[in-house]
Design a protein around this motif. Structure first.
Motif, PDB file in Angstrom:
ATOM      1  N   MET A  55       0.941  -1.098  -0.075  1.00  0.00           N
ATOM      2  CA  MET A  55       0.044  -0.121  -0.132  1.00  0.00           C
ATOM      3  C   MET A  55       0.987   1.280   0.177  1.00  0.00           C
ATOM      4  N   LEU A  56       1.792   1.261   0.696  1.00  0.00           N
ATOM      5  CA  LEU A  56       3.019   2.332   0.680  1.00  0.00           C
ATOM      6  C   LEU A  56       3.525   2.301  -0.515  1.00  0.00           C
ATOM      7  N   LEU A  57       3.943   1.421  -1.219  1.00  0.00           N
ATOM      8  CA  LEU A  57       4.464   1.556  -2.675  1.00  0.00           C
ATOM      9  C   LEU A  57       3.309   2.029  -3.532  1.00  0.00           C
ATOM     10  N   SER A  58       2.152   1.574  -3.437  1.00  0.00           N
ATOM     11  CA  SER A  58       1.202   2.102  -4.449  1.00  0.00           C
ATOM     12  C   SER A  58       0.954   3.667  -4.288  1.00  0.00           C
ATOM     13  N   ALA A  59       0.790   4.080  -2.966  1.00  0.00           N
ATOM     14  CA  ALA A  59       0.721   5.443  -2.641  1.00  0.00           C
ATOM     15  C   ALA A  59       1.659   6.376  -3.367  1.00  0.00           C
TER      16      ALA A  59
END
Length: 80
Positions: A55-59
């Motif tokens: 999710m952090l990578l996606s953000a």
């Protein structure tokens, strides 16, 4: 891009899950429900830290795409 020695599989999972979504033409991170639906569909049981990292990578990816779009618009308007 830096050489990734550990955790490259998380980047690969991000790309399999879809990296980002678009809402009204704006890049957004994946929703938790989208990541959960993908992991259920493919049968991959994500640990909580793996899901958080994806999710952090996606953000981060969504922020980069939004910035590229913003800068692209500024450049086009200067040369129009």
């Amino acid at each position: 891009m830096p050489d990734v020695k550990h955790g490259l599989y998380l980047v690969e999972l991000l790309h399999e899950a879809g990296t980002i979504s678009y809402n009204e033409g704006v890049a957004r991170r994946l929703a938790w429900s989208e990541l959960k639906a993908w992991s259920d569909f493919v049968g991959y049981d994500l640990d909580s830290w793996e899901a958080s990292t994806i999710m952090l990578l996606s953000a981060c990816y969504a922020e980069i795409r939004s910035e590229e779009r913003r800068v692209g618009k500024e450049c086009r308007s200067r040369w129009s």
